[in-house]
Design a protein around this motif. Sequence first.
Motif, PDB file in Angstrom:
ATOM      1  N   TRP A  55      -3.274   6.748  60.515  1.00 13.04           N
ATOM      2  CA  TRP A  55      -2.259   6.959  61.544  1.00 13.04           C
ATOM      3  C   TRP A  55      -2.267   8.396  62.086  1.00 13.04           C
ATOM      4  CZ3 TRP A  55      -0.708  10.508  58.301  1.00 13.04           C
ATOM      5  CH2 TRP A  55      -0.655  10.195  56.942  1.00 13.04           C
ATOM      6  N   THR A 130      -3.868   1.421  62.496  1.00 15.82           N
ATOM      7  CA  THR A 130      -2.777   1.437  61.529  1.00 15.82           C
ATOM      8  C   THR A 130      -1.753   2.472  61.982  1.00 15.82           C
ATOM      9  OG1 THR A 130      -4.267   0.825  59.723  1.00 15.82           O
ATOM     10  CG2 THR A 130      -2.158   1.835  59.115  1.00 15.82           C
ATOM     11  N   TYR A 131      -0.517   2.061  62.129  1.00 16.30           N
ATOM     12  CA  TYR A 131       0.526   2.947  62.649  1.00 16.30           C
ATOM     13  C   TYR A 131       1.411   3.454  61.518  1.00 16.30           C
ATOM     14  CZ  TYR A 131      -1.111   0.086  66.507  1.00 16.30           C
ATOM     15  OH  TYR A 131      -1.923  -0.582  67.391  1.00 16.30           O
ATOM     16  N   ARG A 133       4.540   4.114  59.445  1.00 16.37           N
ATOM     17  CA  ARG A 133       5.843   3.465  59.295  1.00 16.37           C
ATOM     18  C   ARG A 133       6.902   4.546  59.154  1.00 16.37           C
ATOM     19  NH1 ARG A 133       5.708  -0.257  54.354  1.00 16.37           N
ATOM     20  NH2 ARG A 133       4.390   1.410  53.518  1.00 16.37           N
ATOM     21  N   ILE A 211       5.714   6.491  53.690  1.00 10.84           N
ATOM     22  CA  ILE A 211       6.582   6.311  54.847  1.00 10.84           C
ATOM     23  C   ILE A 211       6.821   7.673  55.494  1.00 10.84           C
ATOM     24  CG2 ILE A 211       8.825   5.499  55.640  1.00 10.84           C
ATOM     25  CD1 ILE A 211       7.087   3.289  54.493  1.00 10.84           C
TER      26      ILE A 211
END
Length: 243
Positions: A55, A130-131, A133, A211
């Motif tokens: 990310w 993929t980002y 979160r 996260i």
Amino acid sequence: MRLSRLAPAIAAVGLSVAGLVPTAAAQAPAPVPSTPAATSAQPIIGGGYASNAPWAARLFSNGRQTCSSTIIAPTWILTAKHCVSGGGLSFRIGSLDQTSGGTVANGAGTYTHSASDLALVKLDRSVQGTYARLGQPGSVQVNQSVQVYGWGATSQCGSEINCQSQLLKVANVTVTGGCRDAYNGSAICARRGNGITAGGDSGGPMMANGIQVGVASTSDRQTTTAYTNVTAYRSWIQSVAGV
């Protein structure tokens, strides 16, 4: 990046950072590098090289390496407000090497928070991958060990543009409490672990258990760093980017 802008505060163990009472910021923002340079030295002062950060996105302003950032949705980048003022934004996304690989996309629109060091940049096209979160209040605690990422300066080298990292760096830091960012917004302060953020790391993420809970705003480059508290601005992020 302006990582001479960071500030700490202390609170009781077990409280979420979002609930802490912040102190006033004590550091100034780090200058944004103004000319490109690649180096084999390490970025983030100390720490080590990242091995898994799909990310991550390197931010360039008018073709010059400037800041770090994350992709949070197919067309949305999250970074620091002080990183986007120069315009001409482009991003290398999904590569640990800022000079090659991944996907390159341009900024098509910039949205800044009125009272914190946060910016959202809409890309000119959709980027699959993929980002990051994003955390909610309670996602990070005082005394928790968290990870910070960036392509910034690897030492206090005078002009920090001369010691930017080619490869993405990561360091462990420990959350000390709530504080203020470069624009007096809600921030998470942390003390140095095996490394500390520096110029060029601005806009990069603080990750707690994978996260994203913060965006790099300021640092004294020795002991303390401040990250704008993403969990405190979730409603704004969602209202703009939909995530």
